[in-house]
Design a protein around this motif. Structure first.
Motif, short mmCIF file in Angstrom:
data_model
loop_
_atom_site.label_atom_id
_atom_site.label_comp_id
_atom_site.label_asym_id
_atom_site.label_seq_id
_atom_site.Cartn_x
_atom_site.Cartn_y
_atom_site.Cartn_z
N SER A 9 38.57 11.12 11.27
CA SER A 9 38.76 12.17 12.27
C SER A 9 37.53 13.06 12.38
O SER A 9 37.24 13.59 13.45
CB SER A 9 39.99 13.00 11.92
N TYR A 10 36.78 13.21 11.29
CA TYR A 10 35.53 13.98 11.34
C TYR A 10 34.53 13.29 12.27
O TYR A 10 33.92 13.92 13.12
CB TYR A 10 34.96 14.13 9.93
N ALA A 11 34.36 12.00 12.08
CA ALA A 11 33.41 11.25 12.89
C ALA A 11 33.86 11.19 14.35
O ALA A 11 33.06 11.41 15.27
CB ALA A 11 33.24 9.84 12.34
N TRP A 12 35.14 10.91 14.59
CA TRP A 12 35.63 10.82 15.96
C TRP A 12 35.51 12.15 16.68
O TRP A 12 35.16 12.19 17.87
CB TRP A 12 37.09 10.37 15.97
N GLY A 13 35.79 13.24 16.00
CA GLY A 13 35.67 14.55 16.64
C GLY A 13 34.25 14.89 17.02
O GLY A 13 33.98 15.32 18.14
N ASN A 14 33.32 14.66 16.11
CA ASN A 14 31.92 14.99 16.40
C ASN A 14 31.30 14.04 17.42
O ASN A 14 30.53 14.46 18.28
CB ASN A 14 31.10 14.99 15.11
N PHE A 15 31.63 12.75 17.36
CA PHE A 15 31.08 11.82 18.33
C PHE A 15 31.67 12.01 19.72
O PHE A 15 30.98 11.81 20.72
CB PHE A 15 31.26 10.38 17.86
N SER A 16 32.93 12.42 19.80
CA SER A 16 33.51 12.67 21.13
C SER A 16 32.90 13.92 21.75
O SER A 16 32.67 13.96 22.96
CB SER A 16 35.03 12.79 21.04
N VAL A 17 32.61 14.94 20.94
CA VAL A 17 31.93 16.13 21.47
C VAL A 17 30.51 15.76 21.90
O VAL A 17 30.01 16.26 22.92
CB VAL A 17 31.95 17.26 20.43
N LEU A 18 29.87 14.87 21.18
CA LEU A 18 28.54 14.40 21.57
C LEU A 18 28.60 13.68 22.92
O LEU A 18 27.74 13.89 23.78
CB LEU A 18 27.98 13.47 20.51
N ALA A 19 29.63 12.88 23.13
CA ALA A 19 29.78 12.17 24.41
C ALA A 19 30.02 13.16 25.55
O ALA A 19 29.44 13.00 26.64
CB ALA A 19 30.93 11.17 24.32
N VAL A 20 30.84 14.17 25.32
CA VAL A 20 31.07 15.19 26.36
C VAL A 20 29.78 15.97 26.61
O VAL A 20 29.49 16.36 27.74
CB VAL A 20 32.23 16.12 25.95
N GLY A 21 28.98 16.19 25.57
CA GLY A 21 27.71 16.87 25.73
C GLY A 21 26.74 16.08 26.59
O GLY A 21 26.02 16.65 27.41
N ILE A 22 26.72 14.78 26.41
CA ILE A 22 25.87 13.94 27.25
C ILE A 22 26.34 14.01 28.70
O ILE A 22 25.53 14.08 29.62
CB ILE A 22 25.85 12.50 26.71
#
Length: 97
Positions: A9-22
């Motif tokens: 969940s740590y990885a999924w949360g941070n990577f999904s925020v990264l995708a929204v940031g892109i």
């Protein structure tokens, strides 16, 4: 994320925020994208604190790789308030109130 000390969940949360940031960077005129990015960053600050505090290993089980992994997670957490400030400035530039 690479050491499997923190949950998925740590990885999924941070990577999904990264995708929204892109997405927020690509669509310069979208106020919704930057709002979702700012909200996601603020939410991951809270969830990162919870993940690190719950899953921090005891001193007996702390190898060099785990120490580096948790250090990078803490460093990422320390950089997020600055990122939130910069994203908030972008939000204000795009017409947010």
């Amino acid at each position: 994320c690479m050491n499997y000390m923190l949950p998925l969940s740590y990885a999924w949360g941070n990577f999904s925020v990264l995708a929204v940031g892109i997405w927020a960077i690509v669509q310069r005129d979208s106020l919704d994208a930057i709002t979702m990015f700012l909200t996601g960053l603020l939410l991951t600050v809270l969830t990162d604190i919870i993940h690190i505090s719950i899953f921090y290993p005891s001193h007996d089980f702390l190898s060099d790789a785990k120490r580096f992994s948790i250090g990078m997670a803490i460093f990422s957490l320390l950089l997020k308030p600055g990122s939130c400030y910069l994203v908030y400035r972008m939000y204000r530039e795009r017409g947010g109130e």
